[in-house]
Write a protein that holds these residues in place. Structure first.
Motif, mmCIF file in Angstrom:
data_model
loop_
_atom_site.group_PDB
_atom_site.id
_atom_site.type_symbol
_atom_site.label_atom_id
_atom_site.label_comp_id
_atom_site.label_asym_id
_atom_site.label_seq_id
_atom_site.Cartn_x
_atom_site.Cartn_y
_atom_site.Cartn_z
ATOM 1 N N SER A 97 0.825 -1.200 0.000
ATOM 2 C CA SER A 97 0.000 0.000 0.000
ATOM 3 C C SER A 97 0.864 1.257 0.000
ATOM 4 O O SER A 97 0.609 2.208 -0.752
ATOM 5 C CB SER A 97 -0.929 -0.006 1.219
ATOM 6 O OG SER A 97 -1.675 1.189 1.284
ATOM 7 N N LEU A 98 1.901 1.259 0.833
ATOM 8 C CA LEU A 98 2.811 2.403 0.880
ATOM 9 C C LEU A 98 3.560 2.574 -0.445
ATOM 10 O O LEU A 98 3.771 3.706 -0.913
ATOM 11 C CB LEU A 98 3.800 2.252 2.034
ATOM 12 C CG LEU A 98 3.196 2.357 3.438
ATOM 13 C CD1 LEU A 98 4.232 1.990 4.488
ATOM 14 C CD2 LEU A 98 2.630 3.741 3.688
ATOM 15 N N ASP B 218 2.436 1.729 -3.410
ATOM 16 C CA ASP B 218 1.459 2.294 -4.351
ATOM 17 C C ASP B 218 1.297 3.791 -4.122
ATOM 18 O O ASP B 218 1.254 4.570 -5.082
ATOM 19 C CB ASP B 218 0.097 1.599 -4.212
ATOM 20 C CG ASP B 218 0.093 0.186 -4.768
ATOM 21 O OD1 ASP B 218 1.006 -0.149 -5.555
ATOM 22 O OD2 ASP B 218 -0.828 -0.573 -4.416
ATOM 23 N N ASP B 219 1.204 4.188 -2.847
ATOM 24 C CA ASP B 219 1.090 5.619 -2.526
ATOM 25 C C ASP B 219 2.306 6.393 -3.029
ATOM 26 O O ASP B 219 2.182 7.476 -3.599
ATOM 27 C CB ASP B 219 0.945 5.837 -1.014
ATOM 28 C CG ASP B 219 -0.374 5.324 -0.461
ATOM 29 O OD1 ASP B 219 -1.294 5.027 -1.266
ATOM 30 O OD2 ASP B 219 -0.486 5.226 0.781
ATOM 31 N N GLN C 55 2.233 6.730 -6.863
ATOM 32 C CA GLN C 55 1.286 7.775 -7.281
ATOM 33 C C GLN C 55 1.855 9.152 -7.012
ATOM 34 O O GLN C 55 1.712 10.064 -7.842
ATOM 35 C CB GLN C 55 -0.048 7.593 -6.556
ATOM 36 C CG GLN C 55 -0.828 6.393 -7.022
ATOM 37 C CD GLN C 55 -2.099 6.179 -6.235
ATOM 38 O OE1 GLN C 55 -2.387 6.901 -5.279
ATOM 39 N NE2 GLN C 55 -2.884 5.175 -6.612
#
Length: 56
Positions: free
Chosen positions: A40-41, A43-44, A47
């Motif tokens: 998740s981190l 992916d953040d 982005q």
């Protein structure tokens, strides 16, 4: 070996506890959760990097 015991047979449930298994399963779950958080981190961060490139 699996022949019926007759009218007196009953269903039996047995709980088996292996030393250290619960602790190892807990650690494995923690590892899975950590990997999910890391993805998740990542992916953040990806982005955010795309947004930085678009602003330059």
């Amino acid at each position: 070996m699996d022949k019926p015991l007759g009218k007196s047979s009953r269903e039996i449930t047995i709980d088996v506890h292996l030393n250290g298994l619960d602790k190892q399963l807990s650690k494995a779950k923690e590892l899975v959760d950590t990997i999910k958080k890391a993805r998740s981190l990542a992916d953040d961060l990806a982005q955010a990097m795309e947004n930085l490139e678009a602003e330059v």
